[in-house]
Design a protein around this motif. Sequence first.
Motif, PDB file in Angstrom:
ATOM      1  N   GLN A  76       0.830  -1.208   0.000  1.00 49.67           N
ATOM      2  CA  GLN A  76       0.000   0.000   0.000  1.00 49.67           C
ATOM      3  C   GLN A  76       0.865   1.259   0.000  1.00 49.67           C
ATOM      4  O   GLN A  76       0.580   2.219  -0.694  1.00 49.67           O
ATOM      5  CB  GLN A  76      -0.923  -0.001   1.210  1.00 49.67           C
ATOM      6  N   ASN A  77       1.939   1.250   0.777  1.00 48.95           N
ATOM      7  CA  ASN A  77       2.856   2.382   0.812  1.00 48.95           C
ATOM      8  C   ASN A  77       3.509   2.589  -0.553  1.00 48.95           C
ATOM      9  O   ASN A  77       3.682   3.717  -1.004  1.00 48.95           O
ATOM     10  CB  ASN A  77       3.918   2.165   1.882  1.00 48.95           C
ATOM     11  N   TYR A  78       3.872   1.488  -1.201  1.00 47.54           N
ATOM     12  CA  TYR A  78       4.500   1.576  -2.520  1.00 47.54           C
ATOM     13  C   TYR A  78       3.528   2.140  -3.559  1.00 47.54           C
ATOM     14  O   TYR A  78       3.902   2.957  -4.397  1.00 47.54           O
ATOM     15  CB  TYR A  78       4.996   0.202  -2.960  1.00 47.54           C
ATOM     16  N   LEU A  79       2.268   1.716  -3.497  1.00 45.50           N
ATOM     17  CA  LEU A  79       1.293   2.161  -4.492  1.00 45.50           C
ATOM     18  C   LEU A  79       0.834   3.599  -4.279  1.00 45.50           C
ATOM     19  O   LEU A  79       0.417   4.256  -5.227  1.00 45.50           O
ATOM     20  CB  LEU A  79       0.084   1.226  -4.487  1.00 45.50           C
ATOM     21  N   THR A  80       0.903   4.094  -3.050  1.00 42.53           N
ATOM     22  CA  THR A  80       0.451   5.461  -2.780  1.00 42.53           C
ATOM     23  C   THR A  80       1.594   6.463  -2.717  1.00 42.53           C
ATOM     24  O   THR A  80       1.371   7.615  -2.351  1.00 42.53           O
ATOM     25  CB  THR A  80      -0.334   5.523  -1.462  1.00 42.53           C
ATOM     26  N   PHE A  81       2.797   6.038  -3.058  1.00 42.14           N
ATOM     27  CA  PHE A  81       3.962   6.925  -2.996  1.00 42.14           C
ATOM     28  C   PHE A  81       3.910   7.923  -4.149  1.00 42.14           C
ATOM     29  O   PHE A  81       3.636   7.560  -5.301  1.00 42.14           O
ATOM     30  CB  PHE A  81       5.247   6.094  -3.088  1.00 42.14           C
ATOM     31  N   HIS A  82       4.146   9.207  -3.849  1.00 45.19           N
ATOM     32  CA  HIS A  82       4.167  10.263  -4.862  1.00 45.19           C
ATOM     33  C   HIS A  82       5.606  10.707  -5.076  1.00 45.19           C
ATOM     34  O   HIS A  82       6.252  11.182  -4.149  1.00 45.19           O
ATOM     35  CB  HIS A  82       3.322  11.464  -4.420  1.00 45.19           C
ATOM     36  N   ASP A 141       6.549  13.140  -7.019  1.00 48.39           N
ATOM     37  CA  ASP A 141       6.668  14.590  -7.189  1.00 48.39           C
ATOM     38  C   ASP A 141       6.558  15.362  -5.882  1.00 48.39           C
ATOM     39  O   ASP A 141       6.881  16.537  -5.837  1.00 48.39           O
ATOM     40  CB  ASP A 141       5.615  15.092  -8.175  1.00 48.39           C
ATOM     41  N   LEU A 142       6.125  14.713  -4.808  1.00 47.74           N
ATOM     42  CA  LEU A 142       6.055  15.391  -3.521  1.00 47.74           C
ATOM     43  C   LEU A 142       7.383  15.261  -2.783  1.00 47.74           C
ATOM     44  O   LEU A 142       8.064  14.250  -2.864  1.00 47.74           O
ATOM     45  CB  LEU A 142       4.959  14.783  -2.652  1.00 47.74           C
ATOM     46  N   LYS A 143       7.725  16.311  -2.055  1.00 46.98           N
ATOM     47  CA  LYS A 143       8.931  16.257  -1.234  1.00 46.98           C
ATOM     48  C   LYS A 143       8.633  15.409  -0.010  1.00 46.98           C
ATOM     49  O   LYS A 143       7.701  15.668   0.733  1.00 46.98           O
ATOM     50  CB  LYS A 143       9.338  17.667  -0.819  1.00 46.98           C
ATOM     51  N   GLN A 144       9.436  14.367   0.182  1.00 48.81           N
ATOM     52  CA  GLN A 144       9.219  13.435   1.280  1.00 48.81           C
ATOM     53  C   GLN A 144      10.024  13.874   2.506  1.00 48.81           C
ATOM     54  O   GLN A 144      11.057  14.511   2.375  1.00 48.81           O
ATOM     55  CB  GLN A 144       9.647  12.024   0.866  1.00 48.81           C
ATOM     56  N   PRO A 145       9.548  13.527   3.706  1.00 45.39           N
ATOM     57  CA  PRO A 145      10.329  13.831   4.908  1.00 45.39           C
ATOM     58  C   PRO A 145      11.672  13.104   4.871  1.00 45.39           C
ATOM     59  O   PRO A 145      11.824  12.075   4.221  1.00 45.39           O
ATOM     60  CB  PRO A 145       9.457  13.298   6.044  1.00 45.39           C
ATOM     61  N   GLU A 146      12.637  13.659   5.586  1.00 48.67           N
ATOM     62  CA  GLU A 146      13.987  13.087   5.556  1.00 48.67           C
ATOM     63  C   GLU A 146      14.054  11.707   6.186  1.00 48.67           C
ATOM     64  O   GLU A 146      14.849  10.872   5.783  1.00 48.67           O
ATOM     65  CB  GLU A 146      14.953  14.027   6.280  1.00 48.67           C
ATOM     66  N   ASP A 147      13.216  11.442   7.185  1.00 52.83           N
ATOM     67  CA  ASP A 147      13.281  10.151   7.864  1.00 52.83           C
ATOM     68  C   ASP A 147      12.436   9.077   7.189  1.00 52.83           C
ATOM     69  O   ASP A 147      12.383   7.948   7.654  1.00 52.83           O
ATOM     70  CB  ASP A 147      12.843  10.296   9.321  1.00 52.83           C
ATOM     71  N   ALA A 148      11.792   9.406   6.076  1.00 48.97           N
ATOM     72  CA  ALA A 148      10.955   8.430   5.387  1.00 48.97           C
ATOM     73  C   ALA A 148      11.820   7.441   4.617  1.00 48.97           C
ATOM     74  O   ALA A 148      12.772   7.823   3.940  1.00 48.97           O
ATOM     75  CB  ALA A 148      10.003   9.134   4.431  1.00 48.97           C
ATOM     76  N   ALA A 149      11.489   6.181   4.740  1.00 47.63           N
ATOM     77  CA  ALA A 149      12.222   5.131   4.030  1.00 47.63           C
ATOM     78  C   ALA A 149      11.702   5.029   2.601  1.00 47.63           C
ATOM     79  O   ALA A 149      10.566   5.393   2.302  1.00 47.63           O
ATOM     80  CB  ALA A 149      12.055   3.802   4.738  1.00 47.63           C
ATOM     81  N   SER A 150      12.534   4.529   1.735  1.00 42.96           N
ATOM     82  CA  SER A 150      12.141   4.315   0.352  1.00 42.96           C
ATOM     83  C   SER A 150      11.025   3.274   0.298  1.00 42.96           C
ATOM     84  O   SER A 150      11.043   2.304   1.062  1.00 42.96           O
ATOM     85  CB  SER A 150      13.349   3.829  -0.441  1.00 42.96           C
ATOM     86  N   PRO A 151      10.040   3.441  -0.586  1.00 40.58           N
ATOM     87  CA  PRO A 151       8.974   2.446  -0.650  1.00 40.58           C
ATOM     88  C   PRO A 151       9.488   1.083  -1.111  1.00 40.58           C
ATOM     89  O   PRO A 151       8.951   0.058  -0.709  1.00 40.58           O
ATOM     90  CB  PRO A 151       7.973   3.029  -1.631  1.00 40.58           C
ATOM     91  N   LEU A 152      10.533   1.060  -1.921  1.00 34.39           N
ATOM     92  CA  LEU A 152      11.103  -0.223  -2.331  1.00 34.39           C
ATOM     93  C   LEU A 152      11.775  -0.923  -1.149  1.00 34.39           C
ATOM     94  O   LEU A 152      11.715  -2.149  -1.026  1.00 34.39           O
ATOM     95  CB  LEU A 152      12.105  -0.026  -3.465  1.00 34.39           C
ATOM     96  N   LEU A 153      12.393  -0.153  -0.277  1.00 34.28           N
ATOM     97  CA  LEU A 153      13.021  -0.736   0.911  1.00 34.28           C
ATOM     98  C   LEU A 153      11.965  -1.300   1.857  1.00 34.28           C
ATOM     99  O   LEU A 153      12.135  -2.397   2.405  1.00 34.28           O
ATOM    100  CB  LEU A 153      13.867   0.324   1.626  1.00 34.28           C
TER     101      LEU A 153
END
Length: 126
Positions: free
Chosen positions: A55-61, A63-75
């Motif tokens: 779900q996290n992978y499918l809803t990842f944008h 073009d949006l700036k992600q927070p620094e502590d956010a992990a990659s959706p692939l990870l």
Amino acid sequence: MPPSPIREDLVVQYVHIPLEPRSNPTGTLIQSMPMAAMFMKNKLLGWSGLTFAVQNYLTFHHDLKQPEDAASPLLSLAFGFGGLIASYTDFIFPVPKSTKIIGKTAEKIAETVTSVVSSATSTATA
């Protein structure tokens, strides 16, 4: 023919305002659920962690700036698969029979202790 209702002096130029980064409160849950499945070898936690990661992978944008502590959706997706695989290791590496014998011995000891405690309790209350 009536005059045109469009007036050029009222036209406003479009200015794109980028969205602010969203705070994702489920990020901690997505990152910790597969780890909990790995440690507890719980199949329900493994499937839940994988579902949240997908779900996290499918809803990842992108073009949006992600927070620094956010992990990659692939990870997080890789951790989800890792947690699921770790919860099914008992099918890949079965438990040796000696461990099952120890379990039966512990079960007999528990029955003996229970009977001794129940008889001691019945004599104390009588």
